[in-house]
Scaffold this active site. Structure first.
Site, short mmCIF file in Angstrom:
data_model
loop_
_atom_site.label_atom_id
_atom_site.label_comp_id
_atom_site.label_asym_id
_atom_site.label_seq_id
_atom_site.Cartn_x
_atom_site.Cartn_y
_atom_site.Cartn_z
N ASP A 79 19.36 87.29 -11.07
CA ASP A 79 19.18 87.16 -9.62
C ASP A 79 19.91 85.98 -9.02
O ASP A 79 19.96 85.82 -7.81
CB ASP A 79 17.69 87.09 -9.28
CG ASP A 79 17.06 88.45 -9.42
OD1 ASP A 79 17.76 89.44 -9.14
OD2 ASP A 79 15.90 88.53 -9.83
N HIS B 144 14.05 82.37 -17.64
CA HIS B 144 13.59 83.73 -17.86
C HIS B 144 12.55 83.73 -18.96
O HIS B 144 12.66 82.94 -19.90
CB HIS B 144 14.76 84.66 -18.24
CG HIS B 144 14.43 86.09 -18.04
ND1 HIS B 144 13.78 86.83 -18.98
CD2 HIS B 144 14.60 86.89 -16.96
CE1 HIS B 144 13.58 88.05 -18.49
NE2 HIS B 144 14.06 88.10 -17.27
N1 CMC Z 1 13.18 75.43 -12.28
C1 CMC Z 1 12.65 74.32 -12.82
N2 CMC Z 1 11.88 74.32 -13.94
C2 CMC Z 1 11.64 75.49 -14.53
C3 CMC Z 1 12.16 76.70 -14.01
C4 CMC Z 1 12.96 76.64 -12.87
N3 CMC Z 1 13.48 77.76 -12.35
N4 CMC Z 1 11.75 77.72 -14.80
C5 CMC Z 1 11.00 77.19 -15.76
N5 CMC Z 1 10.92 75.83 -15.61
C6 CMC Z 1 10.25 74.87 -16.50
C7 CMC Z 1 8.74 74.89 -16.29
O1 CMC Z 1 8.34 73.96 -15.32
C8 CMC Z 1 8.24 74.55 -17.67
O2 CMC Z 1 8.41 73.16 -17.85
P1 CMC Z 1 7.38 72.34 -18.81
O3 CMC Z 1 7.55 72.93 -20.18
O4 CMC Z 1 7.82 70.92 -18.70
O5 CMC Z 1 6.01 72.58 -18.23
C9 CMC Z 1 9.26 75.25 -18.61
O6 CMC Z 1 10.48 75.32 -17.84
C10 CMC Z 1 8.84 76.66 -19.04
O7 CMC Z 1 8.56 77.42 -17.86
P2 CMC Z 1 7.47 78.56 -17.77
O8 CMC Z 1 7.09 78.73 -16.33
O9 CMC Z 1 6.38 78.31 -18.76
O10 CMC Z 1 8.30 79.81 -18.28
P3 CMC Z 1 7.90 81.31 -18.05
O11 CMC Z 1 8.52 82.06 -19.15
O12 CMC Z 1 6.43 81.44 -17.85
O13 CMC Z 1 8.58 81.64 -16.63
C11 CMC Z 1 10.09 82.36 -14.97
C12 CMC Z 1 9.75 82.37 -16.48
C13 CMC Z 1 11.26 83.34 -14.75
C14 CMC Z 1 8.89 82.85 -14.15
C15 CMC Z 1 10.49 80.91 -14.55
O14 CMC Z 1 11.60 80.48 -15.30
C16 CMC Z 1 10.78 80.82 -13.03
O15 CMC Z 1 9.86 80.61 -12.26
N6 CMC Z 1 12.10 80.95 -12.64
C17 CMC Z 1 12.44 80.96 -11.23
C18 CMC Z 1 12.17 82.33 -10.64
C19 CMC Z 1 13.19 83.35 -11.05
O16 CMC Z 1 14.39 83.12 -10.99
N7 CMC Z 1 12.69 84.55 -11.42
C20 CMC Z 1 13.57 85.71 -11.74
C21 CMC Z 1 13.49 86.14 -13.16
S1 CMC Z 1 14.83 87.27 -13.55
C22 CMC Z 1 14.44 88.69 -12.63
C23 CMC Z 1 13.40 89.49 -13.32
O17 CMC Z 1 13.71 90.12 -14.34
O18 CMC Z 1 12.25 89.51 -12.81
#
Ligand code: CMC
Length: 421
Positions: A363, A306
């Site tokens: 989710d 998240h």
């Molecule tokens: N699976 C594998 N790796 C992950 C995941 C995941 N679900 N989420 C983040 N990472 C890794 C990412 O690859 C990165 O690694 P590195 O530092 O080595 O490059 C690190 O963790 C940080 O990730 P980020 O994408 O920079 O983090 P963010 O804050 O931009 O993204 C997120 C947050 C929710 C978009 C992401 O965690 C994600 O894509 N999760 C899966 C989708 C999901 O479940 N979304 C629902 C969110 S809750 C409902 C809502 O409120 O919308």
């Protein structure tokens, strides 16, 4: 005198005020940054940017705290109905019995939509994704309810809010009825707001329908937990669209599109699809854990991670318990839940997930409940939208009442310098 933050650039020192909110939140007020220094900030994804001051929702990602207007979600889920929470978010306080009764009367009066909206629905193929259909129908409401909101008039604003609270569940249920090929239902005015959501989704023309208390209680919790989440992607969309003085319905329609994406509200659908795919592939969770960690593989563990929760998602805790209760109560043994539990266990002890503070989000479990309630997978994000509606309304109203300027970020241009043909 309020504290200042200093910035040094080209040997010159600049001072910017430190803003202090409630709950010891602090931020640097850089409104004059460009005028003073010629610089802009660069913050992709707005990870460090406060876009507004807001009194609605407090979230502490480190401590796993989520509060609406000061009340914890744990308390609200235990003691309030979704409609009471909607009132709280939109109007600032929990309603008295009299205020709630009046709200119910007003909603009932508006619980109709123009029959011509059905022809818009009819023109979509059955295979159309309900989120696209819902966004179009919400946009369609504008044409049938053309008065634009005069933000200076409390009664005008209240009328628009009531219309949306009343008509949105009807339109949401229609997207489900369309997929199922069922006749379109209207609200039953003798039922509560939450009961009506179940009634409009599930009532069959040839059978009586009484929602089981387990179903209504689970729905109530899910809707409350999704009701607001401060400046997330769809809410920021609603605020930024509204900042051009586009109307409430148009702004919410745009918010629905933003919510649809799999990184935001669409994650609940993506989680179940991922669990189904793992099951079909023999249930080897380790293989998928490896894929999630492989930087050359685009696969992500949906329902994990998240932007703001870096310890645990407090909504996921409540939902996980509710999912167990619903499955027990309905006597459902879902193999997909076993895969979910297996993945969660592995991820919580895996250094990749621990180091990046990746935990199950709301989710990860919400889809399992929706499935148990008989809601088709492609409807999950519509259920999220139903819950998020009061948050969008509250945030839109706050933005307009605070007379916020049009949202218009800057950029760092990286293209060609001037060239001639
Ligand atoms: N699976 C594998 N790796 C992950 C995941 C995941 N679900 N989420 C983040 N990472 C890794 C990412 O690859 C990165 O690694 P590195 O530092 O080595 O490059 C690190 O963790 C940080 O990730 P980020 O994408 O920079 O983090 P963010 O804050 O931009 O993204 C997120 C947050 C929710 C978009 C992401 O965690 C994600 O894509 N999760 C899966 C989708 C999901 O479940 N979304 C629902 C969110 S809750 C409902 C809502 O409120 O919308």
């Amino acid at each position: 005198m309020s504290e200042k933050v200093k910035l040094t650039y080209k040997d010159k020192e600049y001072e910017f005020p430190l803003l202090e909110g409630a709950e010891e939140e602090k931020g640097i007020d850089i409104k004059t940054l460009r005028a003073q220094t010629g610089l802009v900030t660069y913050d992709p994804g707005y990870k460090n940017t406060g876009s507004c001051k807001s009194e609605i929702t407090f979230l502490d990602g480190e401590e796993g705290i989520l509060r609406y207007r000061g009340y914890s979600i744990e308390d609200l889920c235990e003691k309030a109905s979704f409609l009471e929470v909607a009132y709280l978010l939109i109007f600032g306080n929990l309603p008295t019995a009299k205020e709630l009764a009046l709200l119910n009367i007003e909603i009932r009066k508006e619980s109709l939509v123009d029959e011509d909206l059905k022809s818009i629905l009819k023109s979509f193929p059955k295979s159309a994704h309900p989120m696209g259909v819902l966004s179009s129908l919400t946009s369609g409401l504008i044409a049938f309810n053309p008065s634009s909101v005069d933000i200076a008039s409390e009664s005008d604003l209240r009328e628009a809010i009531i219309m949306l609270l009343a008509k949105f569940p009807i339109l949401s249920s229609w997207t489900h009825r369309k997929v199922k090929g069922l006749p379109l239902n209207y609200a039953n005015t003798s039922l509560s707001y939450e009961d009506n959501i179940a009634h409009m989704l599930f009532k069959l023309p040839h059978q009586d329908y009484e929602a089981s208390p387990v179903v209504v209680s689970a729905l109530n919790k899910l809707l409350i937990l999704h009701a607001d989440h401060e400046q997330n992607c769809s809410t920021s969309t609603v605020r930024i669209v509204g900042s051009s003085h586009a109307g409430l319905f148009a702004s919410v329609s745009a918010g629905i599109s933003a919510l649809w994406g799999p990184l935001h509200g669409g994650a609940n659908q993506a989680v179940i699809e991922m669990l189904e795919a793992i099951k079909a592939d023999g249930g080897d969770t380790k293989k998928y854990m490896q894929k999630a960690k492989d930087k050359n593989d685009p696969f992500r563990l949906m329902g994990f991670g998240h932007r703001v929760y870096k310890n645990f998602d407090p909504r996921a805790r409540i939902i996980k318990k509710a999912a167990d209760e619903v499955l027990n109560e309905l006597g459902i043994n879902d193999p997909v839940l076993d895969i979910a539990k297996g993945l969660e266990k592995e991820a919580l002890s895996d250094p990749y997930f621990i180091d990046r503070k990746l935990y199950p989000n709301v989710d990860f479990y919400s889809g399992i409940i929706y499935r148990a309630l008989g809601i088709p997978t492609e409807m999950f994000t519509v259920m999220f939208a139903l819950g998020r509606l009061p948050g969008w309304i509250a945030q839109w109203s706050e933005m307009r009442k605070n007379n916020e300027p049009i949202g218009r970020p800057r950029q760092i241009y990286t293209g060609e310098n001037h060239r001639t043909i």
